[in-house]
Scaffold this active site. Sequence first.
Site, PDB file in Angstrom:
ATOM      1  N   ASP A  71       6.682  -5.856   9.221  1.00  9.22           N
ATOM      2  CA  ASP A  71       7.881  -6.250   9.953  1.00  9.22           C
ATOM      3  C   ASP A  71       8.869  -6.967   9.031  1.00  9.22           C
ATOM      4  O   ASP A  71       8.478  -7.828   8.246  1.00  9.22           O
ATOM      5  CB  ASP A  71       7.436  -7.198  11.080  1.00  9.22           C
ATOM      6  N   GLU A 122      -8.130  -2.404  -3.107  1.00  9.82           N
ATOM      7  CA  GLU A 122      -9.535  -2.829  -3.211  1.00  9.82           C
ATOM      8  C   GLU A 122     -10.399  -2.104  -2.188  1.00  9.82           C
ATOM      9  O   GLU A 122     -11.616  -2.107  -2.285  1.00  9.82           O
ATOM     10  CB  GLU A 122      -9.667  -4.331  -2.897  1.00  9.82           C
TER      11      GLU A 122
HETATM   12  C1  GLC Z   1      11.468  -6.250  13.777  1.00  8.10           C
HETATM   13  C2  GLC Z   1      10.830  -5.769  15.053  1.00  8.10           C
HETATM   14  C3  GLC Z   1      11.588  -6.342  16.201  1.00  8.10           C
HETATM   15  C4  GLC Z   1      11.516  -7.845  16.113  1.00  8.10           C
HETATM   16  C5  GLC Z   1      12.012  -8.346  14.775  1.00  8.10           C
HETATM   17  C6  GLC Z   1      11.632  -9.777  14.549  1.00  8.10           C
HETATM   18  O1  GLC Z   1      12.733  -5.771  13.607  1.00  8.10           O
HETATM   19  O2  GLC Z   1      10.791  -4.380  15.065  1.00  8.10           O
HETATM   20  O3  GLC Z   1      11.110  -5.904  17.429  1.00  8.10           O
HETATM   21  O4  GLC Z   1      12.301  -8.418  17.127  1.00  8.10           O
HETATM   22  O5  GLC Z   1      11.448  -7.638  13.718  1.00  8.10           O
HETATM   23  O6  GLC Z   1      10.260  -9.870  14.302  1.00  8.10           O
END
Ligand code: GLC
Length: 528
Positions: free
Chosen positions: A210, A259
């Site tokens: 993310d 790993e």
């Molecule tokens: C990413 C995720 C989204 C979230 C953001 C903050 O873009 O896809 O859903 O709100 O990160 O974590």
Amino acid sequence: MTPQHNVTPATDWWRDAVIYQVYPRSFADGNGDGMGDLAGIRSRLPYLRDLGVDAVWLSPFYASPQADAGYDVADYRSIDPMFGTLPDAEAVIREAHRLDLRIIVDLVPNHCSDQHEWFRRGLAEGPGSTARERFHFRKGRGENGEEPPNDWESLFGGPAWTRVPDGEWYLHLFAPEQPDFNWEHPAVQDEFRSILRFWLDLGVDGFRVDVAHGLVKAPGLPDMGHGEQLKLLGNQVLPFFDQDGVHDIYRSWRAVLDEYSGDRIAVAEAWTPTAERTALYLRSDELHQAFNFHYLNTGWDAAALREAIDSSLDAMRPVAAPTTWVLSNHDVVRHRTRLGGGLDRARAATLLMLALPGSAYLYQGEELGLPEVTDLPDEVRQDPSFFRDTGQDGLRDGCRVPIPWSGQQAPYGFGDGGTWLPQPADWAGLSVQAQTGDPGSTLELYRAALALRRTHPGLGAGETVEWLAAPEGVLAFRRPGGLVCTVNVTEAPARLPAPGRLLLSSRQLDASQDDFVLPADTALWWEE
Ligand code: GLC
């Protein structure tokens, strides 16, 4: 911890994989509380196997106060009770592997929840404490520090800083409940390598990373200097995105992934100013894939699509990473609605995507042809950007409505209770049950397309597409193994010679004649 056995070993399985995104809240509810959960996911894994995908990416299911639907993680090693328990997660992984499906979990390293133990300790221990060094705490500007330390804006709207009672401010690129980690701190780096190992030991096949472009901030946190409010996940040059320092982090993660046996992967959610900058995340000692948001953002226009396809492939070639393709996810308007041409266009867009070289990401419900739900009442909305933004732009609840499985009325087999977001009254005909066995249905189209990708590996292979001559507004290209894809991206029918035997059509048509008419918003797969 007992390592789970892996699915059929295959080197580079991910290079042409079709990966299905499950949004746990909205996929299937196993305990009837109206919220999807791990038990629900487990019970529906055979559906995903039969659909024909290779892997499943699970959006976050970790312990979380749910200020951003689980992207605010309070404990990276435990499961939120609303989704189940750690043994439930292990059971999903084990069962998926038994069905020859791989599991990718979401990793949220840019920020945690304000309820994470480290942040709570930082708040409690006060200014100057070592606990605060793991986040970005600063004094404010202005005579009494009453102004934020810089002009950065949250991607959900409003300032990216919140002031705590002792007068300091902390940085959050997203909601105030999502404090950003300070990735310069060795404890943060160690902790995430340990979290990777925790999930790898449990048997996961990879991670979706993310906000992979956000971890490192420009030294000194300089002003961004802007006039206009940021749009969610924009790709501007910004002092908090795509800093060169992120690459050291991914090199250290790749060493951890390597790993482990079984080709474990990481896919980056990386918004960068150019595809060339994205490719840097995919050098051979960094991550494996990145989402292709340039493609997702390309409208239904033949020239623009061709450009997006070629430039995406060109950008990845120097790093030998596969290009990925995506039309829908939990952050954007569903492509049936976004592309503006209804179901026909959405189905054509899908067949086009699934004929391109590389890996494709599907979002739950697109195989049912679900539209965006655009009329959710304000009082049921949960997307934090709704509460911070004045416009309706970027709202994300409409693509997160629980999906219909069966039956004539809500919750359409989602579970035995209600649904955390209301489902439209006219979704009965879109359910899995309603579409199964109907050769004209979108679900059967996806099943047929994914089955053909298995029997005709040329569809996902290679690093280029061979463009063929075609009338204006029609895309025609050849794939290895003598497969041809033709797509009419115009609003009028086009006439062209049949390139061979018809394998699959995004809508029913009579293509028995040599020179046939390709209707508007239609894609066909041929075998020469
Ligand atoms: C990413 C995720 C989204 C979230 C953001 C903050 O873009 O896809 O859903 O709100 O990160 O974590």
